[in-house]
Write an enzyme that holds these catalytic residues in place. Structure first.
Site, PDB file in Angstrom:
ATOM      1  N   CYS A  98      -3.193  33.418  10.131  1.00 53.81           N
ATOM      2  CA  CYS A  98      -2.951  34.065  11.427  1.00 53.81           C
ATOM      3  C   CYS A  98      -2.553  33.065  12.496  1.00 53.81           C
ATOM      4  O   CYS A  98      -3.305  32.800  13.436  1.00 53.81           O
ATOM      5  CB  CYS A  98      -4.185  34.844  11.844  1.00 53.81           C
ATOM      6  SG  CYS A  98      -4.605  36.056  10.606  1.00 53.81           S
ATOM      7  N   GLU A  99      -1.411  32.475  12.347  1.00 55.31           N
ATOM      8  CA  GLU A  99      -0.850  31.525  13.312  1.00 55.31           C
ATOM      9  C   GLU A  99       0.667  31.655  13.211  1.00 55.31           C
ATOM     10  O   GLU A  99       1.204  31.676  12.089  1.00 55.31           O
ATOM     11  CB  GLU A  99      -1.173  30.076  12.921  1.00 55.31           C
ATOM     12  CG  GLU A  99      -2.618  29.702  12.887  1.00 55.31           C
ATOM     13  CD  GLU A  99      -3.107  29.033  14.167  1.00 55.31           C
ATOM     14  OE1 GLU A  99      -2.291  28.773  15.069  1.00 55.31           O
ATOM     15  OE2 GLU A  99      -4.311  28.802  14.239  1.00 55.31           O
ATOM     16  N   GLU A 113       0.816  -1.217   0.000  1.00 57.06           N
ATOM     17  CA  GLU A 113       0.000   0.000   0.000  1.00 57.06           C
ATOM     18  C   GLU A 113       0.849   1.266   0.000  1.00 57.06           C
ATOM     19  O   GLU A 113       0.781   2.060   0.940  1.00 57.06           O
ATOM     20  CB  GLU A 113      -0.884   0.057   1.246  1.00 57.06           C
ATOM     21  CG  GLU A 113      -1.791  -1.113   1.457  1.00 57.06           C
ATOM     22  CD  GLU A 113      -2.450  -1.074   2.828  1.00 57.06           C
ATOM     23  OE1 GLU A 113      -3.560  -1.586   2.942  1.00 57.06           O
ATOM     24  OE2 GLU A 113      -1.850  -0.529   3.779  1.00 57.06           O
ATOM     25  N   PRO A 114       1.652   1.487  -1.007  1.00 58.06           N
ATOM     26  CA  PRO A 114       2.489   2.685  -1.008  1.00 58.06           C
ATOM     27  C   PRO A 114       1.680   3.938  -1.340  1.00 58.06           C
ATOM     28  O   PRO A 114       0.767   3.898  -2.163  1.00 58.06           O
ATOM     29  CB  PRO A 114       3.491   2.400  -2.126  1.00 58.06           C
ATOM     30  CG  PRO A 114       2.731   1.528  -3.075  1.00 58.06           C
ATOM     31  CD  PRO A 114       1.784   0.710  -2.243  1.00 58.06           C
ATOM     32  N   GLY A 115       2.014   5.032  -0.696  1.00 58.72           N
ATOM     33  CA  GLY A 115       1.395   6.315  -1.036  1.00 58.72           C
ATOM     34  C   GLY A 115       2.501   7.292  -1.385  1.00 58.72           C
ATOM     35  O   GLY A 115       2.748   7.642  -2.538  1.00 58.72           O
TER      36      GLY A 115
HETATM   37  N1  LLP Z   1      -1.400   1.910   4.615  1.00 59.39           N
HETATM   38  C1  LLP Z   1      -1.874   2.369   5.788  1.00 59.39           C
HETATM   39  C2  LLP Z   1      -2.697   1.494   6.615  1.00 59.39           C
HETATM   40  C3  LLP Z   1      -1.555   3.678   6.196  1.00 59.39           C
HETATM   41  O1  LLP Z   1      -2.022   4.118   7.349  1.00 59.39           O
HETATM   42  C4  LLP Z   1      -0.758   4.506   5.372  1.00 59.39           C
HETATM   43  C5  LLP Z   1      -0.435   5.879   5.756  1.00 59.39           C
HETATM   44  C6  LLP Z   1      -0.294   3.976   4.138  1.00 59.39           C
HETATM   45  C7  LLP Z   1      -0.630   2.673   3.809  1.00 59.39           C
HETATM   46  C8  LLP Z   1       0.557   4.767   3.182  1.00 59.39           C
HETATM   47  O2  LLP Z   1       1.767   5.090   3.761  1.00 59.39           O
HETATM   48  P1  LLP Z   1       2.944   5.754   2.883  1.00 59.39           P
HETATM   49  O3  LLP Z   1       3.387   4.715   1.870  1.00 59.39           O
HETATM   50  O4  LLP Z   1       2.407   6.955   2.219  1.00 59.39           O
HETATM   51  O5  LLP Z   1       3.991   6.057   3.871  1.00 59.39           O
HETATM   52  N2  LLP Z   1       0.378  12.804   6.849  1.00 59.39           N
HETATM   53  C9  LLP Z   1       1.650  12.158   7.101  1.00 59.39           C
HETATM   54  C10 LLP Z   1       1.638  10.717   6.668  1.00 59.39           C
HETATM   55  C11 LLP Z   1       0.540   9.884   7.302  1.00 59.39           C
HETATM   56  C12 LLP Z   1       0.534   8.480   6.826  1.00 59.39           C
HETATM   57  C13 LLP Z   1      -0.710   7.775   7.267  1.00 59.39           C
HETATM   58  N3  LLP Z   1      -0.816   6.422   6.841  1.00 59.39           N
HETATM   59  C14 LLP Z   1       2.742  12.959   6.403  1.00 59.39           C
HETATM   60  O6  LLP Z   1       2.441  13.972   5.770  1.00 59.39           O
HETATM   61  O7  LLP Z   1       3.922  12.614   6.503  1.00 59.39           O
END
Ligand code: LLP
Length: 429
Positions: free
Chosen positions: A354-355, A284-286
């Site tokens: 405004c922070e 599950e890469p984001g």
């Molecule tokens: N799978 C699950 C269950 C997750 O909770 C997440 C991210 C991912 C996959 C994807 O993770 P990635 O490959 O993107 O690292 N807002 C924060 C990041 C929060 C990530 C939350 N979960 C930031 O801006 O660094």
């Protein structure tokens, strides 16, 4: 021994200077800033696909299902780009599920995680026939069983385990420590797997882990996968069938000059643990796919010099990109016109919100900027626009997708009218 620092540009080949102008693929970013206005998020289709394919290729011997994590960037055009390349989707809400289905994603390639799925979300997910729900607690499992029963459906589910691994990353994005709200302990999970007869409407054949985000080295992944695989083998010895393992996301990227593991290094570390296990592997890469596929363009409104400090007051605020304020995250800033020969100065780059916490960069050495000049905030493709808000009644930025020498607005800038849509004043006010 110092770690070898790779030149940052290796990772961002689609954002680069050409004869003095910063380009995304073959489009000068200045052109987008001028025509679409700022702030604006810009994504490179080529980079999105390259990152997706790099990961897929590195793990090809497992033939994994890559489910792009929609929370990192949920723009429909981005999702469609990835769906066309064969990607599935990891969603965490009814809204994300709606987006994935709207672009025609194959429901059989959608997985649904979240610690707090509502009945309505569970019902929709079951009715749409998604691949599986990743379950985070016993009460949730009971609820899915109940809803599955009422709908007379058998529901594929995976238990999200907490492998209790500490990943070296910002504590806000660590998810697999023992005190975390995410996942189920191995002990609790074992009890559930040994009582599957209590869940006649569930096909509990999967295991899910996700240990955190922006993880730069492979060690925590190896520990988590090793623990989980041995847990699975143990279950199997006791006659319990497990068909798939979702190893989550979390691969870190380069924001500054850190050394991030490459997909090949990641693969080399975890492949030996997963080979010949007769498990379907899901990822599950984001951030890995989207982080360096996008930039945020902004413009300097004022240069303010006061009490020995230099402030660049810019038109993108914490409501547009919250990562610096929320995590102290570093995002590189580059002027759209190359800065050869310009003096350098130390600036706080701050937004109009405004922070005091509203900043994009603090004490940053940058070429001397002038009013009206635009610049790019790099590595803003993941957790950028999706975390934007309307705080201070600021309309959210536009989003643009670039491909070759074309670009198109894939989300128009919000208008002032958008801000009050849905609000009403009762007669008794
Ligand atoms: N799978 C699950 C269950 C997750 O909770 C997440 C991210 C991912 C996959 C994807 O993770 P990635 O490959 O993107 O690292 N807002 C924060 C990041 C929060 C990530 C939350 N979960 C930031 O801006 O660094």
């Amino acid at each position: 021994m110092g770690k070898k620092v790779l030149p940052v540009k290796l990772y961002r080949h689609e954002i680069r200077y050409r004869s003095g102008n910063l380009y995304c693929e073959n489009v000068p970013l200045e052109k987008i800033a001028r025509e679409v206005g700022t702030p604006v998020y810009v994504y490179s289709k080529k980079t999105i696909l390259e990152h997706y394919r790099k990961l897929k290729r590195a793990l090809s011997s497992l033939n994994p299902l890559v489910c792009f994590s929609v929370k990192s960037n949920s723009n429909l055009a981005v999702l469609k780009t990835l769906a066309r390349a064969g990607s599935g989707f990891d969603v965490v809400s009814g809204g994300e599920l709606y987006r994935a289905l709207k672009i025609g994603a194959d429901p059989k390639k959608i997985v649904f995680a979240s610690v707090g799925k509502t009945d309505a979300e569970i019902r929709t997910a079951i009715q749409k026939g998604i691949f599986c729900l990743n379950v985070e607690s016993l009460p949730e499992l009971d609820r899915i069983e109940e809803i599955g029963g009422a709908l007379e459906k058998t529901v594929r589910v995976a238990l999200r385990l907490n492998p209790e691994v500490e990943a070296l990353t910002h504590h806000y994005v660590q998810t697999a420590k023992s005190e975390s709200k995410f996942g189920i302990t191995f002990t609790e999970a074992r009890k559930i797997f040994y009582h599957l007869e209590a869940f006649p409407h569930l096909l509990l054949r999967g295991v899910h882990i996700h240990i955190g985000s922006q993880i730069l080295e492979s060690r925590p992944f190896v520990t988590a996968v090793r623990r989980t695989v041995s847990f699975i083998e143990d279950l199997r010895k006791n006659g319990i069938r497990i068909d798939w393992l979702n190893i989550g996301g979390g691969l870190g990227i380069v924001y500054s000059n850190e050394r991030a593991q490459t997909p090949e290094e990641y693969a080399r570390a975890i492949l030996p643990l997963l080979r010949k296990r007769k498990l379907r592997i899901i990822l599950e890469p984001g951030r890995f796919i989207m982080g360096n596929s996008g930039v945020l363009l902004s413009r300097v409104i004022y240069v303010k010099r006061q009490s020995g400090k230099n402030f660049l007051i810019v038109d993108a605020g914490m409501n547009d990109l919250i990562r610096p304020s929320l995590y102290g995250a570093y995002h590189e800033i580059l002027p759209l016109k190359a800065s050869d020969g310009r003096q350098k100065e130390t600036y706080d780059v701050v937004g109009p919100v405004c922070e005091s916490g509203d900043f994009l960069a603090k004490k940053r050495k940058l070429p001397t900027f002038f009013e009206g000049e635009s610049f790019a905030v790099l590595a803003a493709g993941a957790y950028g626009f999706v975390m934007a808000s309307n705080y201070n009644s600021r309309p959210r930025a536009a989003e643009v997708l670039v491909s070759g020498n074309r670009f198109e607005i894939v989300r128009r800038r919000e208008t002032i009218q958008d801000l009050v849509r849905g609000e009403r004043i009762p007669r008794w006010v």
